[in-house]
Design a protein around this motif. Structure first.
Motif, mmCIF file in Angstrom:
data_model
loop_
_atom_site.group_PDB
_atom_site.id
_atom_site.type_symbol
_atom_site.label_atom_id
_atom_site.label_comp_id
_atom_site.label_asym_id
_atom_site.label_seq_id
_atom_site.Cartn_x
_atom_site.Cartn_y
_atom_site.Cartn_z
ATOM 1 N N ALA A 1 0.817 -1.215 0.000
ATOM 2 C CA ALA A 1 0.000 0.000 0.000
ATOM 3 C C ALA A 1 0.850 1.265 0.000
ATOM 4 C CB ALA A 1 -0.937 -0.001 1.199
ATOM 5 N N SER A 2 1.894 1.284 0.820
ATOM 6 C CA SER A 2 2.714 2.502 0.920
ATOM 7 C C SER A 2 3.943 2.461 0.031
ATOM 8 C CB SER A 2 3.162 2.712 2.368
ATOM 9 O OG SER A 2 4.088 1.701 2.752
ATOM 10 N N GLY A 3 4.403 1.255 -0.343
ATOM 11 C CA GLY A 3 5.632 1.120 -1.118
ATOM 12 C C GLY A 3 6.888 1.272 -0.280
ATOM 13 N N LEU A 4 6.734 1.203 1.048
ATOM 14 C CA LEU A 4 7.872 1.381 1.945
ATOM 15 C C LEU A 4 8.297 0.056 2.559
ATOM 16 C CD1 LEU A 4 6.645 4.551 3.880
ATOM 17 C CD2 LEU A 4 8.273 4.467 1.980
ATOM 18 N N CYS A 5 9.579 -0.072 2.809
ATOM 19 C CA CYS A 5 10.106 -1.231 3.513
ATOM 20 C C CYS A 5 9.592 -1.177 4.948
ATOM 21 C CB CYS A 5 11.632 -1.199 3.491
ATOM 22 S SG CYS A 5 12.388 -2.486 4.517
ATOM 23 N N LEU A 6 9.107 -2.305 5.464
ATOM 24 C CA LEU A 6 8.593 -2.354 6.827
ATOM 25 C C LEU A 6 9.699 -2.253 7.875
ATOM 26 C CD1 LEU A 6 5.885 -5.139 6.465
ATOM 27 C CD2 LEU A 6 5.560 -2.654 6.471
ATOM 28 N N GLY A 7 10.929 -2.496 7.476
ATOM 29 C CA GLY A 7 12.041 -2.419 8.423
ATOM 30 C C GLY A 7 12.657 -1.037 8.523
ATOM 31 N N CYS A 8 12.886 -0.391 7.383
ATOM 32 C CA CYS A 8 13.623 0.885 7.396
ATOM 33 C C CYS A 8 12.834 2.063 6.846
ATOM 34 C CB CYS A 8 14.932 0.743 6.637
ATOM 35 S SG CYS A 8 14.734 0.492 4.848
ATOM 36 N N TYR A 9 11.664 1.788 6.252
ATOM 37 C CA TYR A 9 10.781 2.829 5.707
ATOM 38 C C TYR A 9 11.311 3.519 4.449
ATOM 39 C CZ TYR A 9 8.819 2.139 10.341
ATOM 40 O OH TYR A 9 8.314 1.583 11.483
ATOM 41 N N ARG A 10 12.305 2.912 3.793
ATOM 42 C CA ARG A 10 12.759 3.459 2.513
ATOM 43 C C ARG A 10 11.934 2.857 1.385
ATOM 44 N NH1 ARG A 10 18.968 2.017 2.311
ATOM 45 N NH2 ARG A 10 18.136 0.167 3.332
ATOM 46 N N THR A 11 11.909 3.558 0.247
ATOM 47 C CA THR A 11 11.276 3.020 -0.951
ATOM 48 C C THR A 11 12.242 2.058 -1.628
ATOM 49 O OG1 THR A 11 12.152 4.729 -2.420
ATOM 50 C CG2 THR A 11 10.038 5.210 -1.330
ATOM 51 N N LEU A 12 11.716 1.237 -2.542
ATOM 52 C CA LEU A 12 12.594 0.335 -3.288
ATOM 53 C C LEU A 12 13.641 1.115 -4.074
ATOM 54 C CD1 LEU A 12 10.107 -2.390 -4.570
ATOM 55 C CD2 LEU A 12 11.882 -2.630 -2.833
ATOM 56 N N GLY A 13 13.244 2.251 -4.646
ATOM 57 C CA GLY A 13 14.195 3.084 -5.390
ATOM 58 C C GLY A 13 15.313 3.605 -4.501
ATOM 59 N N GLU A 14 14.970 4.034 -3.303
ATOM 60 C CA GLU A 14 15.997 4.524 -2.373
ATOM 61 C C GLU A 14 16.933 3.405 -1.960
ATOM 62 O OE1 GLU A 14 13.419 8.120 -0.309
ATOM 63 O OE2 GLU A 14 13.322 6.116 0.561
ATOM 64 N N ILE A 15 16.369 2.224 -1.720
ATOM 65 C CA ILE A 15 17.204 1.088 -1.340
ATOM 66 C C ILE A 15 18.164 0.746 -2.474
ATOM 67 C CG2 ILE A 15 17.165 -1.391 -0.832
ATOM 68 C CD1 ILE A 15 14.446 -0.818 0.636
ATOM 69 N N ALA A 16 17.660 0.722 -3.696
ATOM 70 C CA ALA A 16 18.492 0.384 -4.856
ATOM 71 C C ALA A 16 19.606 1.399 -5.087
ATOM 72 C CB ALA A 16 17.623 0.267 -6.105
ATOM 73 N N GLU A 17 19.335 2.664 -4.841
ATOM 74 C CA GLU A 17 20.307 3.730 -5.108
ATOM 75 C C GLU A 17 21.191 4.058 -3.912
ATOM 76 O OE1 GLU A 17 20.993 5.408 -7.996
ATOM 77 O OE2 GLU A 17 19.700 3.889 -8.902
ATOM 78 N N TRP A 18 20.932 3.483 -2.759
ATOM 79 C CA TRP A 18 21.563 3.896 -1.513
ATOM 80 C C TRP A 18 23.085 3.979 -1.607
ATOM 81 C CZ3 TRP A 18 19.029 6.252 2.095
ATOM 82 C CH2 TRP A 18 19.625 6.470 3.327
ATOM 83 N N SER A 19 23.709 2.978 -2.146
ATOM 84 C CA SER A 19 25.181 2.967 -2.185
ATOM 85 C C SER A 19 25.744 3.987 -3.172
ATOM 86 C CB SER A 19 25.713 1.574 -2.508
ATOM 87 O OG SER A 19 25.319 1.196 -3.813
ATOM 88 N N ARG A 20 24.916 4.471 -4.096
ATOM 89 C CA ARG A 20 25.379 5.465 -5.072
ATOM 90 C C ARG A 20 24.995 6.889 -4.683
ATOM 91 N NH1 ARG A 20 24.004 0.910 -7.920
ATOM 92 N NH2 ARG A 20 21.850 1.506 -8.289
ATOM 93 N N MET A 21 24.131 7.021 -3.689
ATOM 94 C CA MET A 21 23.725 8.363 -3.228
ATOM 95 C C MET A 21 24.882 9.024 -2.494
ATOM 96 S SD MET A 21 20.093 8.240 -1.297
ATOM 97 C CE MET A 21 18.640 7.608 -2.072
ATOM 98 N N GLY A 22 24.925 10.314 -2.566
ATOM 99 C CA GLY A 22 25.895 11.044 -1.766
ATOM 100 C C GLY A 22 25.462 11.051 -0.306
ATOM 101 N N GLU A 23 26.398 11.264 0.583
ATOM 102 C CA GLU A 23 26.092 11.262 2.014
ATOM 103 C C GLU A 23 25.027 12.300 2.365
ATOM 104 O OE1 GLU A 23 26.077 9.946 5.874
ATOM 105 O OE2 GLU A 23 26.988 8.984 4.129
ATOM 106 N N GLU A 24 25.052 13.445 1.714
ATOM 107 C CA GLU A 24 24.057 14.486 1.982
ATOM 108 C C GLU A 24 22.650 13.993 1.657
ATOM 109 O OE1 GLU A 24 22.999 18.857 0.232
ATOM 110 O OE2 GLU A 24 25.116 18.434 0.640
ATOM 111 N N ASN A 25 22.481 13.327 0.521
ATOM 112 C CA ASN A 25 21.170 12.790 0.148
ATOM 113 C C ASN A 25 20.737 11.671 1.087
ATOM 114 O OD1 ASN A 25 20.747 14.545 -1.964
ATOM 115 N ND2 ASN A 25 21.660 13.186 -3.467
ATOM 116 N N ARG A 26 21.679 10.809 1.488
ATOM 117 C CA ARG A 26 21.334 9.753 2.438
ATOM 118 C C ARG A 26 20.859 10.345 3.757
ATOM 119 N NH1 ARG A 26 25.865 7.026 0.057
ATOM 120 N NH2 ARG A 26 27.228 7.816 1.685
#
Length: 69
Positions: A25-50
């Motif tokens: 329903a929300s598209g959020l991870c039940l453990g960390c509340y990130r979206t699938l897109g955020e999870i997929a991009e996490w290692s490539r995001m800059g520290e400021e965006n994280r």
């Protein structure tokens, strides 16, 4: 002779708690509340965006049905 080996990479901060289930329903991870897109991009995001995403996470819990939390 100088040591030219690069220093090891710094660890990436992450809200992951190893509960990797996405609420449909929300598209959020039940453990960390990130979206699938955020999870997929996490290692490539800059520290400021994280850090920006991490600041938003507590308020995202409200978007998940309390029965699922």
């Amino acid at each position: 002779m100088s040591d030219l080996r690069p220093s090891p990479p710094r660890p990436i901060s992450s809200p992951c708690v190893m509960v990797c289930t996405v609420d449909g329903a929300s598209g959020l991870c039940l453990g960390c509340y990130r979206t699938l897109g955020e999870i997929a991009e996490w290692s490539r995001m800059g520290e400021e965006n994280r850090q920006k995403v991490m600041q938003e996470l507590p308020s995202r819990a409200e978007r998940i049905d309390p029965k699922l939390r």
